[in-house]
Design a protein around this motif. Structure first.
Motif: not given
Length: 274
Positions: A91-94, A97-100
């Motif tokens: 999971e890549i935090p942004q 918005g929610p993580p990608i």
């Protein structure tokens, strides 16, 4: 680290797009310039394996990782790759918005292992067929065949042996050799000196204790573990003994007949002189 790992590694986004791939992945999935560009991952998966791979991606999204074994990838019409697919969800935090979610995929080529497994299976099939042919030869032999292990216990007892010694194979297996051939047991000591031995005529016993004459020969096989398997060939001499006795009786009768004929001729000559 991503570039130096000797496995095909790919990073996919949620839409099955290849974000990054190391050199091993390009060599595996795009070996020539004519092959499809490594942009999307699922088109490389063979159609009948696509459902399993999709389920693995869903499981990785829920649990953080998954794996699916022996997936076939259709590189082109001539080249196919079979390997285990290991998936890790990252999971890549942004900022907003929610993580990608991204998926790190590692493919372990199982081609050499499957080829070795297939070759082993073919050798097993050949060995099985060879054993069946050997069993057929043993069962159809006109000689009684007994195999004994290093403890002189019977391990093979063919139908001719069962008929000769009037004993079922189930009852004979595991019995000591001296039960049927008491004089042949001592000859097993020759195993260290030769590969075969002819013992000639000797006395045997049936399961009921009846004595019969047999002609015996031995064959020794040394195994790698140091054990020795001995094969005993026994041929029934009862018919030959009866034939020889009958021939001897006929020869005795013929000699007696010749003797009586000679006596008759002599008596005839004496009578003629008188």
């Amino acid at each position: 680290l991503f570039a130096s790992i000797p496995l095909p590694l790919l990073v996919l986004d949620e839409h099955d797009m290849v974000i990054q791939a190391n050199a091993m992945a390009h060599n595996a999935f795009q070996p020539t310039e004519r092959d499809r560009i490594l942009v999307s991952f699922m088109p490389l998966v063979r159609e009948d394996h696509a459902d399993r791979v999709c389920e693995a991606f869903m499981e990785a999204r829920e649990r953080g990782g998954s794996e699916v074994h022996e997936v076939v990838f259709a590189i082109n019409s001539d080249v196919h790759l079979c390997g285990d697919l290991h998936i890790a969800c990252i999971e890549i935090p942004q900022k907003k918005g929610p993580p990608i979610a991204q998926f790190l995929c590692a493919v372990i080529d199982q081609g050499p292992l499957l080829a070795e497994r297939q070759a082993l299976q073919e050798r097993n099939n050949q060995l099985f067929a060879s054993e069946r042919r050997l069993e057929s030869v043993i069962n159809s032999s006109l000689d009684a065949i007994l195999c004994v292990d290093s403890a002189q216990r019977i391990t093979v007892f063919n139908p001719t042996a069962a008929a000769l010694f009037t004993c079922a194979a189930e009852d004979a297996l595991g019995s000591p050799l001296e039960r049927f051939l008491p004089d042949a047991a001592s000859a097993l000591e020759f195993a260290a000196l030769t590969t075969q031995a002819v013992l000639g005529e000797m006395e045997a016993r049936t399961a009921s204790g009846k004595q019969l004459a047999v002609e015996v020969s031995l064959a020794f096989v040394q195994h790698s573990g140091g054990e020795t398997t001995t094969t005993v060939f026994a041929r029934d001499l009862s018919s030959r003994k009866k034939a020889e006795a009958h021939r001897s009786e006929l020869e005795a009768q013929l000699r007696e007949s010749h003797k009586m004929q000679a006596v008759g001729t002599m008596a005839g000559g004496i009578a003629h002189d008188f």
